[in-house]
Design an enzyme around this catalytic site. Structure first.
Site, short mmCIF file in Angstrom:
data_model
loop_
_atom_site.label_atom_id
_atom_site.label_comp_id
_atom_site.label_asym_id
_atom_site.label_seq_id
_atom_site.Cartn_x
_atom_site.Cartn_y
_atom_site.Cartn_z
N HIS A 105 0.82 -1.21 0.00
CA HIS A 105 0.00 0.00 0.00
C HIS A 105 0.85 1.27 0.00
O HIS A 105 2.00 1.27 0.45
CB HIS A 105 -0.93 0.00 1.21
CG HIS A 105 -2.01 -1.03 1.12
ND1 HIS A 105 -3.04 -1.12 2.02
CD2 HIS A 105 -2.24 -2.01 0.20
CE1 HIS A 105 -3.85 -2.09 1.68
NE2 HIS A 105 -3.38 -2.66 0.58
N GLU A 107 0.60 3.99 1.78
CA GLU A 107 0.97 4.43 3.12
C GLU A 107 2.17 3.64 3.64
O GLU A 107 3.09 4.19 4.24
CB GLU A 107 -0.20 4.25 4.11
CG GLU A 107 -1.49 4.92 3.68
CD GLU A 107 -2.43 4.00 2.89
OE1 GLU A 107 -3.64 4.08 3.12
OE2 GLU A 107 -1.94 3.22 2.05
N CYS A 133 -6.34 1.47 5.34
CA CYS A 133 -6.95 0.22 5.81
C CYS A 133 -6.43 -0.07 7.22
O CYS A 133 -5.58 0.65 7.75
CB CYS A 133 -6.59 -0.92 4.86
SG CYS A 133 -4.84 -1.43 4.95
N CYS A 136 -2.55 -0.66 7.39
CA CYS A 136 -1.82 0.61 7.32
C CYS A 136 -2.04 1.43 8.58
O CYS A 136 -1.12 2.10 9.06
CB CYS A 136 -2.26 1.40 6.08
SG CYS A 136 -1.72 0.63 4.54
#
Length: 182
Positions: A105, A107, A133, A136
């Site tokens: 991801h 992040e 999410c 993260c």
């Protein structure tokens, strides 16, 4: 503006030390800092190698960008654009079975990039095109990030609950609500 005259050029208007450069652009508004950083985050998202979603993230502290990240396969690993998307093939819904993905991801990439280059992000702000999410969110909490601005929602109530419990401020920055700086 410079105007030629017999002895060379003459400035017809000079900028003072306190005047903003945007004063020379009539009719153009300067973006607020949040809009500025979110616009950069949107540009970062364009580097994605994911076939399903383009996500960008930047970590900012004291109005300085510390790191950036976008979603996609790790370095030195073939991208989904090359090998296809396992999640698409298996029809895995968004927000589920994160382990069935070659990608990382945005992040996570932003946090990893800061760590890789030895940049502390404790007390920083994360700008992300999509709400983080729960995976993260855990990384964000442990990295010491204190505030998150995001544009698009993500169906993960657990992430919001954990961020709230940890005292991380989460702000939805709707593009239509972004104002110009004063």
């Amino acid at each position: 503006m410079c105007k030629p005259f017999a002895g060379g050029f003459r400035f017809t208007r000079e900028m003072t030390m306190t005047e903003e450069p945007s004063a020379f652009l009539p009719g153009r508004d300067r973006p607020s800092w949040d809009t500025y950083f979110m616009d950069i985050t949107t540009l970062v998202a364009k580097r994605t190698t994911c076939l399903r979603r383009a996500v960008g993230a930047i970590v900012v502290k004291d109005k300085r960008i510390l790191s950036t990240g976008y979603n996609g396969a790790p370095s030195h690993i073939r991208h989904c654009r090359e090998v296809g998307c396992l999640r698409e093939q298996l029809k895995v819904p968004s927000g589920q079975r994160h382990e069935l993905c070659r990608g990382i991801h945005a992040e996570q990439n932003a946090i990893i990039q800061a760590a890789y280059y030895g940049v502390s992000i404790k007390g920083a702000t994360l700008y992300c095109t999509t709400q983080p999410c729960s995976i993260c969110a855990k990384m964000i909490i442990n990295a010491g990030i204190r505030k998150i601005y995001y544009q698009s929602g993500y169906a993960d109530p657990m992430a919001r609950e954990m961020l709230a419990e940890a005292g991380v401020e989460v702000i939805h920055l709707n593009p239509s609500d972004q104002e110009a700086a004063e």
